[in-house]
Write a protein that holds these residues in place. Sequence first.
Motif, PDB file in Angstrom:
ATOM      1  N   GLY A 182      48.547 -25.988  -4.122  1.00  0.00           N
ATOM      2  CA  GLY A 182      48.610 -26.260  -5.550  1.00  0.00           C
ATOM      3  C   GLY A 182      47.619 -27.344  -5.911  1.00  0.00           C
ATOM      4  O   GLY A 182      47.112 -28.053  -5.029  1.00  0.00           O
ATOM      5  N   GLU A 183      47.335 -27.466  -7.215  1.00  0.00           N
ATOM      6  CA  GLU A 183      46.322 -28.417  -7.676  1.00  0.00           C
ATOM      7  C   GLU A 183      46.879 -29.288  -8.796  1.00  0.00           C
ATOM      8  O   GLU A 183      47.643 -28.825  -9.627  1.00  0.00           O
ATOM      9  N   SER A 184      46.498 -30.579  -8.796  1.00  0.00           N
ATOM     10  CA  SER A 184      46.913 -31.530  -9.820  1.00  0.00           C
ATOM     11  C   SER A 184      48.439 -31.676  -9.815  1.00  0.00           C
ATOM     12  O   SER A 184      49.007 -31.964  -8.762  1.00  0.00           O
ATOM     13  N   ALA A 185      49.109 -31.431 -10.951  1.00  0.00           N
ATOM     14  CA  ALA A 185      50.579 -31.515 -10.930  1.00  0.00           C
ATOM     15  C   ALA A 185      51.144 -30.509  -9.928  1.00  0.00           C
ATOM     16  O   ALA A 185      52.209 -30.719  -9.350  1.00  0.00           O
ATOM     17  N   GLY A 186      50.398 -29.410  -9.679  1.00  0.00           N
ATOM     18  CA  GLY A 186      50.808 -28.441  -8.666  1.00  0.00           C
ATOM     19  C   GLY A 186      50.657 -28.995  -7.249  1.00  0.00           C
ATOM     20  O   GLY A 186      51.452 -28.688  -6.362  1.00  0.00           O
ATOM     21  N   GLY A 187      49.632 -29.827  -7.034  1.00  0.00           N
ATOM     22  CA  GLY A 187      49.443 -30.481  -5.731  1.00  0.00           C
ATOM     23  C   GLY A 187      50.544 -31.491  -5.468  1.00  0.00           C
ATOM     24  O   GLY A 187      51.072 -31.592  -4.353  1.00  0.00           O
ATOM     25  N   ALA A 188      50.916 -32.247  -6.515  1.00  0.00           N
ATOM     26  CA  ALA A 188      52.042 -33.186  -6.392  1.00  0.00           C
ATOM     27  C   ALA A 188      53.331 -32.402  -6.136  1.00  0.00           C
ATOM     28  O   ALA A 188      54.151 -32.793  -5.302  1.00  0.00           O
ATOM     29  N   SER A 189      53.494 -31.258  -6.831  1.00  0.00           N
ATOM     30  CA  SER A 189      54.681 -30.416  -6.631  1.00  0.00           C
ATOM     31  C   SER A 189      54.781 -29.936  -5.191  1.00  0.00           C
ATOM     32  O   SER A 189      55.867 -29.937  -4.599  1.00  0.00           O
ATOM     33  N   VAL A 190      53.643 -29.512  -4.622  1.00  0.00           N
ATOM     34  CA  VAL A 190      53.615 -29.090  -3.215  1.00  0.00           C
ATOM     35  C   VAL A 190      54.147 -30.229  -2.345  1.00  0.00           C
ATOM     36  O   VAL A 190      54.972 -30.027  -1.448  1.00  0.00           O
ATOM     37  N   ASN A 191      53.685 -31.447  -2.624  1.00  0.00           N
ATOM     38  CA  ASN A 191      54.125 -32.616  -1.866  1.00  0.00           C
ATOM     39  C   ASN A 191      55.643 -32.828  -2.040  1.00  0.00           C
ATOM     40  O   ASN A 191      56.372 -33.026  -1.058  1.00  0.00           O
ATOM     41  N   PHE A 192      56.142 -32.750  -3.285  1.00  0.00           N
ATOM     42  CA  PHE A 192      57.598 -32.876  -3.500  1.00  0.00           C
ATOM     43  C   PHE A 192      58.370 -31.811  -2.725  1.00  0.00           C
ATOM     44  O   PHE A 192      59.432 -32.080  -2.175  1.00  0.00           O
ATOM     45  N   GLN A 193      57.831 -30.576  -2.707  1.00  0.00           N
ATOM     46  CA  GLN A 193      58.558 -29.471  -2.055  1.00  0.00           C
ATOM     47  C   GLN A 193      58.653 -29.651  -0.541  1.00  0.00           C
ATOM     48  O   GLN A 193      59.625 -29.196   0.067  1.00  0.00           O
ATOM     49  N   ILE A 194      57.670 -30.302   0.087  1.00  0.00           N
ATOM     50  CA  ILE A 194      57.793 -30.513   1.539  1.00  0.00           C
ATOM     51  C   ILE A 194      58.608 -31.773   1.849  1.00  0.00           C
ATOM     52  O   ILE A 194      59.041 -31.962   2.980  1.00  0.00           O
ATOM     53  N   LEU A 195      58.832 -32.627   0.837  1.00  0.00           N
ATOM     54  CA  LEU A 195      59.607 -33.852   1.068  1.00  0.00           C
ATOM     55  C   LEU A 195      61.098 -33.671   0.780  1.00  0.00           C
ATOM     56  O   LEU A 195      61.927 -34.373   1.342  1.00  0.00           O
ATOM     57  N   THR A 196      61.437 -32.723  -0.106  1.00  0.00           N
ATOM     58  CA  THR A 196      62.849 -32.556  -0.455  1.00  0.00           C
ATOM     59  C   THR A 196      63.624 -31.975   0.733  1.00  0.00           C
ATOM     60  O   THR A 196      63.110 -31.097   1.431  1.00  0.00           O
ATOM     61  N   PRO A 197      64.854 -32.460   0.940  1.00  0.00           N
ATOM     62  CA  PRO A 197      65.673 -31.872   2.012  1.00  0.00           C
ATOM     63  C   PRO A 197      66.088 -30.426   1.711  1.00  0.00           C
ATOM     64  O   PRO A 197      66.502 -29.704   2.611  1.00  0.00           O
TER      65      PRO A 197
END
Length: 556
Positions: free
Chosen positions: A211-226
């Motif tokens: 993902g890119e921009s807010a999508g790149g941050a979202s990708v990061n959130f998705q791998i951090l969430t339990p």
Amino acid sequence: SMMEKLGILVAFAVFLESVSAASLGVVSTEGGMVEGQSIRLGFNRRMDVFRGIPFADVPGRFEKPKPHPGWDGVMKTKEYKSRCTQVNMLMNDVRGSEDCLYLNIWVPHGKSVSFELPTMIWIFGGGFLAGGSMGANFMDNYLYSGQEVADRGNVIVVTLAYRVGTLGFLSTGESDLPGNYGLWDQQAAIAWVHRNIRSFGGDPDNITLFGESAGGASVNFQILTPHNKGMIRRAISQSGVAACPWAINKNPRSFAEEIALKVGCPTDQNMAACLKMTDPMKLTMAGALDLSSSADHPVLNNLLLSPVIDGDFLPDDPSNLFSNAAEVDYIAGVNDMDGHVFTGLDIPSINSPLLETPIVDVKRLLASYTKEGPTALDYAYSTYTAEWGSNPSWETIKKTVVAIGTDYIFLVPTQVTLYLHASSATTGRTYSYLFSEPNRMGGIARPYPSWMGADHADDLQYMFGKPFSSPLGYWPRHRDVSGYMIAYWTNFAHTGDPNIGESGVPVAWPKFTSYGHEFLEINSKMDRNYVGQRMRIRYVHFWASVLPNLANAISK
């Protein structure tokens, strides 16, 4: 007779075509059967495209997504569905629908139907305010069409939709309206893919998010969430990570009260109940981005509809959740002038060859980013002007403004994130890049300065293979960089190593390690001289360690 011979030849051709025409036909999913479109790509290559498969039911307002109830018969999935309710580009009207939780799938086939392919799931950007699973449309050429990536990299591409703006991210910071609905939508789509992609020829144990921009941050959130434990094998964040200053709203309550006042709701204990009953168009308009900005009030500070630490999707500050991504292979990087689009709004003179950018504007922007008073500002200013000399050129000053924006908004948070991932990883590999193909608008036509590098979102056209699908709009060098990017990204999806897979690459990309901080610079000229170390380390050091320590010293 001649006609009979022709008839036999035609029949034979049809027979050959049907033998070589691998297609999934009707696919059975958990909700029911779907039928996409089969397209021919060349000799012995076809692709099935499914547009508009529902992955969840129409969501309740300010509620988590619910499973789709399913359908009878065969659903024709050949058209993109409406994007989620959002403001338009001019921020003066609303478009889209609340019925928007659909995804699209591209499946490439060779002589036979594909089996156990890696699957790449795209999460679009747009400041958590706007965007769609198909991207901007120019003459029926959608930006996020997965066709080129799927074909060239031999991967399945999925693009998903999620709620944005007020309906996706408004939060009171309390359990009555906790927020993060858009992140839950993304998560529901990822889980749907994990459960269903085998029927499309995908390997559920080899899913890569990108993902890119807010999508790149979202990708990061998705791998951090339990909540995604064990579902995501690899991930790529382009110009956006959870640590970016715009990616989390630490004080959502005050913005929720602003929205409530705009739509005529009380700001007391009845606020959430009233907001839930308010017209969705009104709510969405109330969350439009205020584009008026200056060096003292950067436009960045107006991005307030973002994810929140809700104790559920994000149980803690993202920096404390990297153990959840210990086994995820991760690529993260930025464009070399990612900050340009933002600093150009705050300080318009940087884009004019006829106007000088006053040094006081540089100081004002730094002050609004550092937020820690005169000592911090002096330190920041001396860090960024160390190589100016006594009489810096106009161009030097303008480039410095862009560098400050790029560092603060994107580059430094990305470097910090790579470091956190590398230091908490077990089996997960880490890779860092800097994308630097110069903007195509720079120079001759000159809406942009001649010194422009890669602006925010400039990587998207290459990522999605536009130089191949729209060859007249590009030069051969653009096809080169597009081919390189698709090769690295899809090799990574296959093997977890961008150098190894089904595509050759121009340069070996070394892993990012906690001691060497290696990175790859991606552009059309790249060769082995484009491998670097310690990206902008002086500036990373300033923002990530000098400034926080100064702040502590000042507050004591």
